[in-house]
Motif scaffolding. Structure first.
Motif: not given
Length: 332
Positions: A102-104, A108-114
């Motif tokens: 979950t944390d990984e 990864r998701f937040q990096g793409m959104v950012s």
């Protein structure tokens, strides 16, 4: 800086690690990159078939000698068994990039959104396109438009040489952006047509040139805003391009593993049956038919190797020729 103080930072730097559609042989490019992998597999398979027939006509392979043919087929059938391990390794490689805790996955998701939000801020869009090809086209369009505005941001009293260099740089950005945009218009995600649109365009040398303009020719600009914006866009484009390449390679590896399974099973079954029945065929079938049977059998057993070769050639070539990621520009 005086012209003779050092090498010209704006001189074109050709890279051996970038996609070069101009100087490359068309046949070599078709074989390594542009050619349909299934068509290349068919060509290679036809070559194997022709080679077996030629060996028979040359007296090297005697198809009536059932022991020699059976030994050859048995060795090739045994050699296809390791392909199960290869398929598992490919699947493990693909899945290792997709699976996570979950944390990984959240990071990864937040990096793409950012990253998407940064691009949206640069391009002035509220929501950027969701499709990878459309997203990349969106970034290239913004880069081209900024390149067009760049000469207009120069000061009225700017040196003529500085003006000429900046205009040439802006024209290069626009000229390279057009074919990328046109190619991405009809590109389907997961195809090489989509990937080839972004290989060899807007490489690190553009980012390097923009940074040199920003450092050494600040006084020539009345407004450095477009130049700063261009540097940010080129950095975003480099990340987007590599992300696009990663998605394509993952897709290609998944397709390859599935094809190896499709081809491997009939190869094992057909090759095994042919090993058992060939001694009987060698005594009962006409020599012409026997040559065809032997050639088809050898080609069938070679098929997994051929498929692996055709796909691996393109994946390895893409990896080798797009290694100059980021601000570094390797020269000849």
């Amino acid at each position: 800086m005086a012209p003779d103080d050092g090498p010209d930072p704006f001189e074109d730097e050709d890279s051996e690690l970038t996609y070069d559609p101009v100087s490359e042989s068309p046949v070599k490019r078709w074989l390594l990159l542009d050619g349909d992998r299934l068509v290349i597999s068919a060509v290679l398979a036809a070559g194997v078939f022709t080679a077996v027939v030629a060996l028979h006509l040359g007296g090297v392979l005697r198809v009536r000698n059932d022991q020699a043919v059976v030994t050859l087929l048995s060795g090739l059938v045994g050699g296809t068994l390791p392909f199960i391990t290869i398929v598992l390794a490919i699947n493990q490689l693909v899945l290792s990039q997709e699976l996570g805790w979950t944390d990984e996955l959240a990071d990864r998701f937040q990096g793409m959104v950012s990253f998407r939000r940064d691009v949206e801020e640069l391009t002035g869009e509220t929501v950027s396109p969701a499709s990878p090809a459309d997203f990349l086209k969106h970034v290239v369009l913004a880069t081209v438009e900024t390149g067009r505005r760049l000469p207009g941001s120069l000061a009225d009293d700017a040196d003529e040489d500085d003006v000429a260099d900046v205009e040439r740089f802006g024209d290069a950005l626009v000229a390279e952006g057009r074919p990328v945009i046109d190619a991405l218009d009809d590109a389907e995600f997961g195809t090489f047509d989509a990937l080839t649109a972004v290989l060899g365009h807007h490489q690190g040398d553009h980012l390097h040139t923009a940074r040199v303009h920003r450092l050494e020719r600040t006084d020539a600009f009345a407004d450095t805003g477009p130049l700063d914006e261009l540097i940010d866009l080129l950095e975003a484009l480099a990340v987007a391009r590599q992300t696009f390449k990663t998605l394509y390679v993952q897709h290609e590896l998944a397709v390859l593993s599935r094809l190896l399974l499709y081809v491997g099973f009939p190869t094992l079954v057909g090759g095994g049956l042919l090993v058992m029945v060939y001694p009987t065929l060698a005594g009962d079938v006409a020599i012409g038919t026997l040559v065809v049977v032997a050639a088809v059998g050898v080609t069938l057993v070679f098929l997994p190797f051929i498929v692996l070769l055709s796909y691996s050639l393109r994946i390895a070539t893409i990896a080798a020729r797009t290694a100059d990621f980021g601000p570094f520009v390797p020269g000849d």
